[in-house]
Design a protein around this motif. Sequence first.
Motif, PDB file in Angstrom:
ATOM      1  N   ASN A  28      -6.620  63.256   7.515  1.00 14.39           N
ATOM      2  CA  ASN A  28      -5.353  63.955   7.285  1.00 14.39           C
ATOM      3  C   ASN A  28      -4.258  63.033   6.758  1.00 14.39           C
ATOM      4  OD1 ASN A  28      -6.478  66.370   8.143  1.00 14.39           O
ATOM      5  ND2 ASN A  28      -5.758  66.143  10.262  1.00 14.39           N
ATOM      6  N   LEU A  29      -4.397  61.741   7.045  1.00 14.09           N
ATOM      7  CA  LEU A  29      -3.425  60.761   6.548  1.00 14.09           C
ATOM      8  C   LEU A  29      -3.830  60.184   5.198  1.00 14.09           C
ATOM      9  CD1 LEU A  29      -2.635  58.846   9.879  1.00 14.09           C
ATOM     10  CD2 LEU A  29      -1.114  60.410   8.646  1.00 14.09           C
ATOM     11  N   GLY A  30      -4.924  60.706   4.647  1.00 12.21           N
ATOM     12  CA  GLY A  30      -5.365  60.265   3.329  1.00 12.21           C
ATOM     13  C   GLY A  30      -6.316  59.090   3.332  1.00 12.21           C
ATOM     14  N   HIS A  31      -6.805  58.700   4.492  1.00 11.95           N
ATOM     15  CA  HIS A  31      -7.742  57.574   4.599  1.00 11.95           C
ATOM     16  C   HIS A  31      -9.127  58.142   4.930  1.00 11.95           C
ATOM     17  CE1 HIS A  31      -4.584  54.435   4.546  1.00 11.95           C
ATOM     18  NE2 HIS A  31      -3.850  55.393   5.106  1.00 11.95           N
ATOM     19  N   MET A  32      -9.828  58.573   3.881  1.00 10.03           N
ATOM     20  CA  MET A  32     -11.059  59.334   4.067  1.00 10.03           C
ATOM     21  C   MET A  32     -12.328  58.493   3.985  1.00 10.03           C
ATOM     22  SD  MET A  32     -10.145  62.895   2.098  1.00 10.03           S
ATOM     23  CE  MET A  32     -11.547  63.732   2.853  1.00 10.03           C
ATOM     24  N   LYS A  33     -12.168  57.164   3.931  1.00  9.38           N
ATOM     25  CA  LYS A  33     -13.342  56.284   3.826  1.00  9.38           C
ATOM     26  C   LYS A  33     -13.379  55.268   4.962  1.00  9.38           C
ATOM     27  CE  LYS A  33     -13.611  56.739  -1.208  1.00  9.38           C
ATOM     28  NZ  LYS A  33     -13.633  56.032  -2.511  1.00  9.38           N
ATOM     29  N   GLN A  34     -12.943  55.674   6.145  1.00  9.56           N
ATOM     30  CA  GLN A  34     -12.862  54.753   7.281  1.00  9.56           C
ATOM     31  C   GLN A  34     -13.983  54.934   8.301  1.00  9.56           C
ATOM     32  OE1 GLN A  34     -10.386  53.070   5.274  1.00  9.56           O
ATOM     33  NE2 GLN A  34     -10.531  52.179   7.327  1.00  9.56           N
ATOM     34  N   ALA A  35     -14.795  55.959   8.124  1.00 10.02           N
ATOM     35  CA  ALA A  35     -15.922  56.169   9.033  1.00 10.02           C
ATOM     36  C   ALA A  35     -17.142  55.427   8.507  1.00 10.02           C
ATOM     37  CB  ALA A  35     -16.227  57.658   9.177  1.00 10.02           C
ATOM     38  N   LEU A  36     -17.773  54.646   9.372  1.00 14.01           N
ATOM     39  CA  LEU A  36     -19.001  53.969   8.994  1.00 14.01           C
ATOM     40  C   LEU A  36     -20.081  55.030   8.747  1.00 14.01           C
ATOM     41  CD1 LEU A  36     -19.167  50.746   9.018  1.00 14.01           C
ATOM     42  CD2 LEU A  36     -17.294  51.712  10.370  1.00 14.01           C
ATOM     43  N   PRO A  37     -21.036  54.778   7.851  1.00 14.86           N
ATOM     44  CA  PRO A  37     -22.062  55.783   7.547  1.00 14.86           C
ATOM     45  C   PRO A  37     -22.949  56.093   8.747  1.00 14.86           C
ATOM     46  CG  PRO A  37     -22.585  53.688   6.509  1.00 14.86           C
ATOM     47  CD  PRO A  37     -21.198  53.563   7.047  1.00 14.86           C
ATOM     48  N   ALA A  38     -23.673  57.188   8.624  1.00 15.93           N
ATOM     49  CA  ALA A  38     -24.499  57.668   9.738  1.00 15.93           C
ATOM     50  C   ALA A  38     -25.596  56.702  10.128  1.00 15.93           C
ATOM     51  CB  ALA A  38     -25.114  59.019   9.373  1.00 15.93           C
ATOM     52  N   SER A  39     -25.931  55.762   9.251  1.00 18.70           N
ATOM     53  CA  SER A  39     -26.952  54.763   9.568  1.00 18.70           C
ATOM     54  C   SER A  39     -26.491  53.776  10.635  1.00 18.70           C
ATOM     55  CB  SER A  39     -27.352  53.996   8.303  1.00 18.70           C
ATOM     56  OG  SER A  39     -26.223  53.368   7.723  1.00 18.70           O
TER      57      SER A  39
END
Length: 224
Positions: A28-39
Amino acid sequence: MTAGSDGALFKEMRERFFCALISDVLDNLGHMKQALPASIRPVDESVVMVGRARTMLYSDVYAFPAPGENPYELEIALVDSLQRDEVAVCACGATGRIAPWGGLLSTASKVSGAGGALMDGLVRDIKDIRLLGFPVFAAGIGPLDSKGRGKVIAIDVPVECAGVLIHPGDILFGDADGCVAIPQAVEQQVLIAAREKLKGENKTREALLAGRRLGDVFAEFGIL
């Protein structure tokens, strides 16, 4: 933040927050690449990892160390300097050639009060790690020592771990759903928004448990 305020903050996060909550707030704050991948998965899904990043950058090597050479020098230096609630981040790359973390590093880190370890390489000694209750997130499990395969070339520098840029001091949060990195520049915004969203989630859950229809509850609280 000071160590004291971090301690209170991380206690709150460990007890009340969850990975999906923080991921939604970052989105929601525009930081959409901060989650590590499912691996990237926890060795033990029952533990929660919270802390500030301390980073190690690995490089592939293809020769056994020469006699008298210590291939673990920087790795040892970082682990020995870990403070309470700090998380060791091992940026190994995507080759899957090494398991840089195991039972002995976990033991040393737990005794120092460190918050956990995160890597895009493999992890080993998982039975020991689970007995310790030390939070470790990794891309897989394997026995491969880094000696002769990989070497730390820098510590406490910005790194990319499984495609996510992590700076020293960023807050890392991990649970059974995965792991997210909160950039220091927006951590206060994230924390404020997460507390507000948590209130809304709790109200939504209470309304659903009371038998209200999902559409009506979403129309009121806007949370799903």
